[in-house]
Design a protein around this motif. Structure first.
Motif, PDB file in Angstrom:
ATOM      1  N   PRO A 105       0.833  -1.210   0.000  1.00 20.68           N
ATOM      2  CA  PRO A 105       0.000   0.000   0.000  1.00 20.68           C
ATOM      3  C   PRO A 105       0.863   1.254   0.000  1.00 20.68           C
ATOM      4  O   PRO A 105       1.898   1.306   0.672  1.00 20.68           O
ATOM      5  N   ASP A 106       0.424   2.254  -0.770  1.00 19.74           N
ATOM      6  CA  ASP A 106       1.167   3.507  -0.817  1.00 19.74           C
ATOM      7  C   ASP A 106       0.685   4.435   0.306  1.00 19.74           C
ATOM      8  O   ASP A 106      -0.212   4.092   1.094  1.00 19.74           O
ATOM      9  N   ALA A 107       1.284   5.618   0.367  1.00 18.71           N
ATOM     10  CA  ALA A 107       0.988   6.551   1.460  1.00 18.71           C
ATOM     11  C   ALA A 107      -0.482   6.952   1.490  1.00 18.71           C
ATOM     12  O   ALA A 107      -1.074   7.080   2.564  1.00 18.71           O
ATOM     13  N   ALA A 108      -1.077   7.135   0.317  1.00 26.41           N
ATOM     14  CA  ALA A 108      -2.484   7.538   0.258  1.00 26.41           C
ATOM     15  C   ALA A 108      -3.390   6.442   0.802  1.00 26.41           C
ATOM     16  O   ALA A 108      -4.354   6.715   1.534  1.00 26.41           O
ATOM     17  N   GLU A 109      -3.077   5.189   0.474  1.00 22.67           N
ATOM     18  CA  GLU A 109      -3.901   4.084   0.966  1.00 22.67           C
ATOM     19  C   GLU A 109      -3.723   3.894   2.466  1.00 22.67           C
ATOM     20  O   GLU A 109      -4.693   3.635   3.186  1.00 22.67           O
ATOM     21  N   ILE A 110      -2.512   4.054   2.938  1.00 24.46           N
ATOM     22  CA  ILE A 110      -2.274   3.943   4.374  1.00 24.46           C
ATOM     23  C   ILE A 110      -3.055   5.012   5.127  1.00 24.46           C
ATOM     24  O   ILE A 110      -3.684   4.743   6.160  1.00 24.46           O
ATOM     25  N   ASP A 111      -3.055   6.230   4.602  1.00 23.23           N
ATOM     26  CA  ASP A 111      -3.803   7.308   5.245  1.00 23.23           C
ATOM     27  C   ASP A 111      -5.301   7.025   5.239  1.00 23.23           C
ATOM     28  O   ASP A 111      -5.998   7.289   6.226  1.00 23.23           O
ATOM     29  N   ALA A 112      -5.808   6.471   4.135  1.00 20.88           N
ATOM     30  CA  ALA A 112      -7.229   6.133   4.063  1.00 20.88           C
ATOM     31  C   ALA A 112      -7.578   5.060   5.093  1.00 20.88           C
ATOM     32  O   ALA A 112      -8.628   5.125   5.751  1.00 20.88           O
ATOM     33  N   ARG A 113      -6.705   4.081   5.253  1.00 19.42           N
ATOM     34  CA  ARG A 113      -6.945   3.036   6.250  1.00 19.42           C
ATOM     35  C   ARG A 113      -6.869   3.611   7.667  1.00 19.42           C
ATOM     36  O   ARG A 113      -7.626   3.201   8.553  1.00 19.42           O
ATOM     37  N   ARG A 114      -5.961   4.534   7.867  1.00 19.23           N
ATOM     38  CA  ARG A 114      -5.844   5.165   9.184  1.00 19.23           C
ATOM     39  C   ARG A 114      -7.167   5.841   9.566  1.00 19.23           C
ATOM     40  O   ARG A 114      -7.648   5.690  10.695  1.00 19.23           O
ATOM     41  N   GLN A 115      -7.729   6.544   8.626  1.00 18.21           N
ATOM     42  CA  GLN A 115      -8.985   7.257   8.908  1.00 18.21           C
ATOM     43  C   GLN A 115     -10.180   6.305   9.040  1.00 18.21           C
ATOM     44  O   GLN A 115     -11.084   6.541   9.841  1.00 18.21           O
ATOM     45  N   ALA A 116     -10.180   5.223   8.268  1.00 19.25           N
ATOM     46  CA  ALA A 116     -11.321   4.315   8.243  1.00 19.25           C
ATOM     47  C   ALA A 116     -11.312   3.302   9.381  1.00 19.25           C
ATOM     48  O   ALA A 116     -12.385   2.829   9.792  1.00 19.25           O
ATOM     49  N   TYR A 117     -10.128   2.967   9.912  1.00 31.44           N
ATOM     50  CA  TYR A 117     -10.037   1.887  10.897  1.00 31.44           C
ATOM     51  C   TYR A 117      -9.338   2.311  12.192  1.00 31.44           C
ATOM     52  O   TYR A 117      -9.916   2.192  13.278  1.00 31.44           O
ATOM     53  N   HIS A 118      -8.126   2.793  12.066  1.00 33.86           N
ATOM     54  CA  HIS A 118      -7.335   3.137  13.254  1.00 33.86           C
ATOM     55  C   HIS A 118      -8.017   4.240  14.072  1.00 33.86           C
ATOM     56  O   HIS A 118      -8.184   4.107  15.301  1.00 33.86           O
ATOM     57  N   ALA A 119      -8.419   5.315  13.415  1.00 39.62           N
ATOM     58  CA  ALA A 119      -9.021   6.449  14.128  1.00 39.62           C
ATOM     59  C   ALA A 119     -10.337   6.074  14.820  1.00 39.62           C
ATOM     60  O   ALA A 119     -10.538   6.430  15.986  1.00 39.62           O
ATOM     61  N   PRO A 120     -11.259   5.356  14.159  1.00 44.25           N
ATOM     62  CA  PRO A 120     -12.498   4.973  14.857  1.00 44.25           C
ATOM     63  C   PRO A 120     -12.260   4.065  16.062  1.00 44.25           C
ATOM     64  O   PRO A 120     -12.943   4.193  17.082  1.00 44.25           O
ATOM     65  N   TYR A 121     -11.298   3.160  15.948  1.00 41.47           N
ATOM     66  CA  TYR A 121     -11.007   2.289  17.086  1.00 41.47           C
ATOM     67  C   TYR A 121     -10.558   3.118  18.282  1.00 41.47           C
ATOM     68  O   TYR A 121     -11.055   2.945  19.406  1.00 41.47           O
ATOM     69  N   HIS A 122      -9.634   4.033  18.054  1.00 40.36           N
ATOM     70  CA  HIS A 122      -9.114   4.805  19.183  1.00 40.36           C
ATOM     71  C   HIS A 122     -10.089   5.886  19.644  1.00 40.36           C
ATOM     72  O   HIS A 122     -10.069   6.248  20.832  1.00 40.36           O
ATOM     73  N   ALA A 123     -10.939   6.350  18.766  1.00 42.04           N
ATOM     74  CA  ALA A 123     -11.995   7.258  19.224  1.00 42.04           C
ATOM     75  C   ALA A 123     -12.922   6.530  20.191  1.00 42.04           C
ATOM     76  O   ALA A 123     -13.315   7.069  21.236  1.00 42.04           O
ATOM     77  N   ALA A 124     -13.268   5.289  19.863  1.00 46.70           N
ATOM     78  CA  ALA A 124     -14.123   4.485  20.733  1.00 46.70           C
ATOM     79  C   ALA A 124     -13.423   4.173  22.048  1.00 46.70           C
ATOM     80  O   ALA A 124     -14.029   4.259  23.127  1.00 46.70           O
ATOM     81  N   LEU A 125     -12.147   3.810  21.978  1.00 49.25           N
ATOM     82  CA  LEU A 125     -11.409   3.471  23.189  1.00 49.25           C
ATOM     83  C   LEU A 125     -11.251   4.699  24.085  1.00 49.25           C
ATOM     84  O   LEU A 125     -11.460   4.616  25.317  1.00 49.25           O
ATOM     85  N   ALA A 126     -10.908   5.830  23.497  1.00 47.02           N
ATOM     86  CA  ALA A 126     -10.759   7.059  24.284  1.00 47.02           C
ATOM     87  C   ALA A 126     -12.073   7.458  24.940  1.00 47.02           C
ATOM     88  O   ALA A 126     -12.092   7.921  26.095  1.00 47.02           O
TER      89      ALA A 126
END
Length: 267
Positions: A105-126
């Motif tokens: 995955p390139d930088a754009a795809e990594i950023d899209a995954r960050r917003q779609a998966y990583h951020a929601p998980y940590h928003a919920a945890l926080a």
């Protein structure tokens, strides 16, 4: 696909489950190598292992696989273990150092995954950390993990059964560290280490602020403690698991019982 599942409990304990998910969109799965498609680095059956141990515990579980993006890595991709073999925010190799992607995955795809998966998980945890702390005056985040007991690419020899991470004693009150460490060390038939190869991932490091009443501890279990085999199909061994659950129930129960002392210490 919902990236995170949350159960809101009434106790001061929160169980984080960042690596038990096996969901991948078809278009992401198709980009993995045949070896990658085995999903071998999953924290297999950890949500089952901890289920019902403390009925009032809050749980926050990522449903997506860690190959999509690793919820226990910093969002900026900084290495947790500089100078050591490890895997990154979107891992390019598996735990044996073998390539995961047909096309990385390139930088754009990594950023899209960050917003779609990583951020929601940590928003919920926080959000759950804040809710639990507001209710109890203290929050205890116990991050649940497992890994194969032999992985030469990551560590030498055989991993201990209980691998406790408190980031060198900084992510939780010493009472928590000593209580968990003592129980694991004294557990008959098991081995244990405190702040060994796995000192705590980004979750433990990011959320653990004991002076503010938020305590975080990571438990990395060797998969030999609860799996029939550490190879496909990674089957759950109920007899092994029940023996281990006895200790995990006691550990979690002790953490809940510590909450009043921890609350008093932050006033």
């Amino acid at each position: 696909m919902t990236p995170v599942e949350v159960f809101e409990g009434d106790s001061p304990l929160i169980l984080g489950l960042p690596h038990t998910g096996t969901d991948l969109l078809p278009e992401i799965f198709a980009k993995l190598t045949p070896r990658g498609q085995l999903l071998a680095d999953t924290d297999w059956h950890i949500h089952t292992l901890y289920e019902g141990l403390i009925p009032d515990a809050t749980t926050v579980r990522a449903t997506f696989h860690r190959y999509v993006i690793d919820a226990n890595r910093p969002p900026d991709g900084e290495s947790l273990y500089p100078g050591q073999n490890t895997t990154g925010l979107v891992p390019l190799t598996d735990f044996d150092g073998e390539p995961l992607w047909l096309t990385a995955p390139d930088a754009a795809e990594i950023d899209a995954r960050r917003q779609a998966y990583h951020a929601p998980y940590h928003a919920a945890l926080a959000a759950q950390v804040a809710r639990v702390k507001a209710r109890h005056g203290v929050a205890i985040l116990y991050d649940c993990h497992s890994i194969r007991s032999r992985i030469p690419y990551l560590f030498d020899g055989v991993l201990p059964d209980f691998n406790i991470g408190t980031v060198g004693g900084t992510s939780c009150d010493p009472l928590i560290e000593s209580q968990v460490s003592d129980h694991c060390t004294e557990a008959m038939g098991y081995t244990a280490i405190l702040n060994g190869r796995f000192k705590g991932g980004w979750t433990t490091r990011h959320y653990g602020h004991p002076a503010q009443g938020v305590h975080a501890i990571q438990m990395e279990l060797a998969q030999s403690t609860h799996l029939a085999t550490e190879a496909p199909p990674f089957a759950y061994d109920r007899a092994k698991a029940e023996a281990l659950r006895h200790h995990l129930r006691a550990i979690l129960g002790d953490l809940v019982a510590l909450a009043p002392k921890l609350r008093a210490a932050t006033r």
